[in-house]
Design a protein around this motif. Structure first.
Motif, PDB file in Angstrom:
ATOM      1  N   GLU A   1       0.965  -1.388   0.154  1.00  0.00           N
ATOM      2  CA  GLU A   1      -0.007  -0.115  -0.007  1.00  0.00           C
ATOM      3  C   GLU A   1       0.865   1.271   0.005  1.00  0.00           C
ATOM      4  O   GLU A   1       0.588   2.245  -0.698  1.00  0.00           O
ATOM      5  N   MET A   2       2.048   1.194   0.943  1.00  0.00           N
ATOM      6  CA  MET A   2       2.809   2.280   1.052  1.00  0.00           C
ATOM      7  C   MET A   2       3.394   2.629  -0.295  1.00  0.00           C
ATOM      8  O   MET A   2       3.605   3.816  -0.857  1.00  0.00           O
ATOM      9  N   GLU A   3       3.920   1.425  -1.057  1.00  0.00           N
ATOM     10  CA  GLU A   3       4.556   1.331  -2.217  1.00  0.00           C
ATOM     11  C   GLU A   3       3.897   2.072  -3.463  1.00  0.00           C
ATOM     12  O   GLU A   3       4.320   2.738  -4.336  1.00  0.00           O
ATOM     13  N   ASN A   4       2.591   1.914  -3.357  1.00  0.00           N
ATOM     14  CA  ASN A   4       1.533   2.585  -4.302  1.00  0.00           C
ATOM     15  C   ASN A   4       1.301   3.836  -4.371  1.00  0.00           C
ATOM     16  O   ASN A   4       0.555   4.415  -5.276  1.00  0.00           O
ATOM     17  N   GLU A   5       1.638   4.219  -3.084  1.00  0.00           N
ATOM     18  CA  GLU A   5       1.264   5.967  -2.704  1.00  0.00           C
ATOM     19  C   GLU A   5       2.136   6.661  -3.657  1.00  0.00           C
ATOM     20  O   GLU A   5       3.506   6.306  -3.595  1.00  0.00           O
ATOM     21  N   LYS A   6       1.967   7.592  -4.362  1.00  0.00           N
ATOM     22  CA  LYS A   6       2.701   8.497  -4.952  1.00  0.00           C
ATOM     23  C   LYS A   6       3.693   9.354  -4.044  1.00  0.00           C
ATOM     24  O   LYS A   6       4.866   9.283  -4.652  1.00  0.00           O
ATOM     25  N   GLU A   7       3.538   9.564  -3.042  1.00  0.00           N
ATOM     26  CA  GLU A   7       4.618  10.348  -2.423  1.00  0.00           C
ATOM     27  C   GLU A   7       5.776   9.203  -1.822  1.00  0.00           C
ATOM     28  O   GLU A   7       6.949   9.718  -1.903  1.00  0.00           O
ATOM     29  N   PHE A   8       5.572   8.002  -1.666  1.00  0.00           N
ATOM     30  CA  PHE A   8       6.513   7.008  -1.433  1.00  0.00           C
ATOM     31  C   PHE A   8       7.386   6.812  -2.724  1.00  0.00           C
ATOM     32  O   PHE A   8       8.602   6.580  -2.591  1.00  0.00           O
ATOM     33  N   ASN A   9       6.919   6.819  -3.777  1.00  0.00           N
ATOM     34  CA  ASN A   9       7.674   6.712  -5.192  1.00  0.00           C
ATOM     35  C   ASN A   9       8.678   7.697  -5.434  1.00  0.00           C
ATOM     36  O   ASN A   9       9.380   7.591  -5.996  1.00  0.00           O
TER      37      ASN A   9
END
Length: 91
Positions: free
Chosen positions: A81-89
């Protein structure tokens, strides 16, 4: 990507299958910060004049705690879920 345990029909390995663990981010952070504290203290945690220092006798169990909490984070799906968030990437 998924865990190879997903393909094993034996219920003995259910704890290693995707979605079968609950993430405990607070426990993972606490363990990591404890490891950092141990790494930066100037004693091995055995001197009586530094009672708050952590003994290196707990290092092995602390390493396993970090490993187990990291595995639980991955298997819980929260890391995906975190990986799919824009800010994380963007990090």
């Amino acid at each position: 990507m998924e865990t190879p345990a997903n393909k094993i029909p034996d219920g003995m390995w259910d704890f290693l299958k995707d979605g079968n663990q609950k993430a405990n981010v607070k426990a993972l952070k606490t363990a990591v910060y404890t490891l950092i504290g141990m790494s930066t203290q100037k004693t091995a945690g055995q001197r009586l004049d530094h009672p708050k220092h952590i003994s290196f006798g707990v290092l092995e169990i602390l390493k396993w705690k970090i490993i187990c909490e990291a595995v639980a984070l991955v298997l819980s799906g929260k890391l995906d879920e975190m990986e799919n968030e824009k800010e994380f990437n963007e990090l």
